[in-house]
Design an enzyme around this catalytic site. Structure first.
Site, mmCIF file in Angstrom:
data_model
loop_
_atom_site.group_PDB
_atom_site.id
_atom_site.type_symbol
_atom_site.label_atom_id
_atom_site.label_comp_id
_atom_site.label_asym_id
_atom_site.label_seq_id
_atom_site.Cartn_x
_atom_site.Cartn_y
_atom_site.Cartn_z
ATOM 1 N N ASP A 35 83.307 61.773 50.517
ATOM 2 C CA ASP A 35 83.722 60.766 51.502
ATOM 3 C C ASP A 35 82.575 60.501 52.478
ATOM 4 O O ASP A 35 82.018 61.432 53.066
ATOM 5 C CB ASP A 35 84.965 61.262 52.258
ATOM 6 N N SER A 76 88.652 54.721 54.096
ATOM 7 C CA SER A 76 88.836 55.586 52.921
ATOM 8 C C SER A 76 90.096 55.240 52.139
ATOM 9 O O SER A 76 90.163 55.511 50.941
ATOM 10 C CB SER A 76 88.890 57.053 53.357
ATOM 11 N N THR A 129 92.108 59.773 51.139
ATOM 12 C CA THR A 129 91.472 59.794 49.810
ATOM 13 C C THR A 129 92.374 60.400 48.739
ATOM 14 O O THR A 129 92.685 59.716 47.752
ATOM 15 C CB THR A 129 90.096 60.489 49.878
ATOM 16 N N ASP A 249 82.038 62.650 55.550
ATOM 17 C CA ASP A 249 82.440 61.534 56.418
ATOM 18 C C ASP A 249 82.566 61.956 57.885
ATOM 19 O O ASP A 249 82.127 61.241 58.789
ATOM 20 C CB ASP A 249 83.788 61.007 55.905
ATOM 21 N N HIS A 253 80.823 60.560 61.267
ATOM 22 C CA HIS A 253 81.525 60.086 62.483
ATOM 23 C C HIS A 253 81.033 60.835 63.721
ATOM 24 O O HIS A 253 80.956 60.254 64.803
ATOM 25 C CB HIS A 253 83.040 60.297 62.337
ATOM 26 N N ASP A 291 83.389 56.565 48.819
ATOM 27 C CA ASP A 291 84.176 55.376 49.139
ATOM 28 C C ASP A 291 83.350 54.394 49.970
ATOM 29 O O ASP A 291 83.464 53.186 49.850
ATOM 30 C CB ASP A 291 85.466 55.771 49.878
ATOM 31 N N HIS A 292 82.481 54.956 50.843
ATOM 32 C CA HIS A 292 81.662 54.162 51.765
ATOM 33 C C HIS A 292 80.646 55.101 52.381
ATOM 34 O O HIS A 292 80.735 56.328 52.200
ATOM 35 C CB HIS A 292 82.536 53.540 52.866
ATOM 36 N N HIS A 318 82.056 53.716 59.786
ATOM 37 C CA HIS A 318 81.594 53.480 58.415
ATOM 38 C C HIS A 318 80.635 52.287 58.416
ATOM 39 O O HIS A 318 80.632 51.488 59.352
ATOM 40 C CB HIS A 318 82.777 53.159 57.495
HETATM 41 MG MG MG Z 1 88.544 61.231 52.501
HETATM 42 ZN ZN ZN Z 2 85.650 57.978 57.910
#
Ligand code: MG
Ligand code: ZN
Length: 355
Positions: A35, A76, A129, A249, A253, A291-292, A318
């Site tokens: 992620d 996500s 996710t 992820d 952040h 995902d990104h 993101h």
């Molecule tokens: Mg996730």
């Molecule tokens: Zn995120």
């Protein structure tokens, strides 16, 4: 003339048996999602590992376009719904289309065909996710409803956090008891997960979210992956598994380079186990993607000898950059090129012979 035709038929019969004419479908698919894992996150992990990653063993590489139906920058939920269901949807959607209608997922398709299924994450198992592969809800914030959707399936293994969404619910139901009644073994620690290698398993490694790798979670993803593969590979028909490195992820952040590195290295260690399994098995397609990207992360300095990395961020959110896709095993060549994130679903479904 007649003789020539007979010779031709013989020639084709000898050079191309019916088995060879059919394209080889993998028996198993393992989708691994880092992620928030863009190329800088990958390269930060590579530098920290002093120049090489398990990921590099993948033989086919492509890129996907991650935009969601309502935003240039996906979240996500829309990202995982694209992989799980093959449709672009709005940010926040869990396995539903733009009209909030449930979309069948690849995990559900695998279950219908008699394959085993599994989900492994380093966050709550109800988080966006993993949720998109098994649940259908209009919003990612509906953790208790997402937990309830697990009961409608026959998933063989799931490992993650989020116990409270099953056990301490507003509706008073105790879904952990319901899981026990459905013959699931319930694990509450990584040691218990390590000791289980058959049957059905629901493992709750946290009441809500698991801690960071460096804050006490430690090396749980690798043994969780090993247990999931040990259980799922017992089905002769095959299996579908999604394994997530969830917190790359969160490092993005937090604009925290070391957090990203720790989670990226942890994810790559799990990738190593999955690729070892796929190599030995010979009949497993592995796809590794994100995902990104998160953080608009870049690397402004580093050292391959010491493993040091200096990162810089452009956002706490993101971003919309292209996302790499890595594949290994039968059908891997389908993932070469540039395509929409939704194509990953269609490529997986074609590879395994579901469409
Ligand atoms: Mg996730
Ligand atoms: Zn995120």
């Amino acid at each position: 003339m007649k003789n020539i035709i007979i010779v031709c038929i013989l020639f084709f019969a000898l050079t191309e048996s019916p088995a060879q004419q059919k394209t080889k479908h993998p028996k198993n698919i393992i989708l691994m999602i880092g992620d928030g894992m863009g190329t800088a996150q990958i390269y930060a992990g590579l530098t920290a590992k002093k120049g090489t990653l398990n990921l590099e063993q993948c033989t086919a590489i492509g890129f996907h376009k991650s935009q969601s139906s309502d935003s240039y920058v996906t979240d996500s939920a829309a990202g995982a719904t694209a992989f799980a269901c093959g449709e672009k949807t709005y940010n926040g959607a869990i396995g539903v289309d733009v009209n909030k209608k449930a979309l069948p997922t690849i995990l559900e398709a695998a279950e219908k065909k008699g394959l085993s299924t599994g989900l492994v994450a380093t966050c709550s198992i109800t988080h966006a996710t993993p949720a998109c592969f098994i649940s259908h809800q209009p919003s990612r914030s509906l953790d208790e409803a997402i937990a309830h959707d697990f009961m409608a399936t026959d998933i063989d293994v799931f490992i993650g956090g989020g116990r409270k969404f099953f056990e301490k619910r507003a509706d008073g139901k105790n879904l952990v008891d319901s899981l026990k009644a459905k013959n699931y073994q319930i694990a509450s620690s990584i040691q218990e997960v390590k000791n289980i290698n058959k049957g059905k398993l629901a493992a709750f490694l946290a009441d809500e979210q698991q801690p960071k790798f460096s804050d006490g979670r430690g090396d749980q993803l690798v043994p969780s992956t090993e247990t999931a593969l040990a259980i799922l590979s017992q089905n002769k028909k095959g299996f579908f598994a999604m394994i997530e490195g969830s917190q790359i992820d969160w490092g993005g952040h937090a604009n925290d380079t070391q957090y990203i590195i720790n989670e990226m290295v942890d994810f790559d260690n799990a990738i190593g186990k999955v690729l070892d399994f796929a190599k030995k098995d010979g009949n497993t397609l592995v796809i590794i993607t994100a995902d990104h990207e998160t953080g608009g992360f870049s690397l402004i300095n580093g050292n391959m000898k010491t493993g040091e990395v200096t990162g810089k961020f452009t956002t706490g959110d993101h971003t919309g950059v292209m996302i790499p896709v890595f594949a290994y095993g039968p059908g891997a060549e389908k993932f070469i090129g540039i395509y929409e994130n939704t194509a990953i679903y269609h490529k997986m479904m074609e590879a395994i012979g579901f469409k």
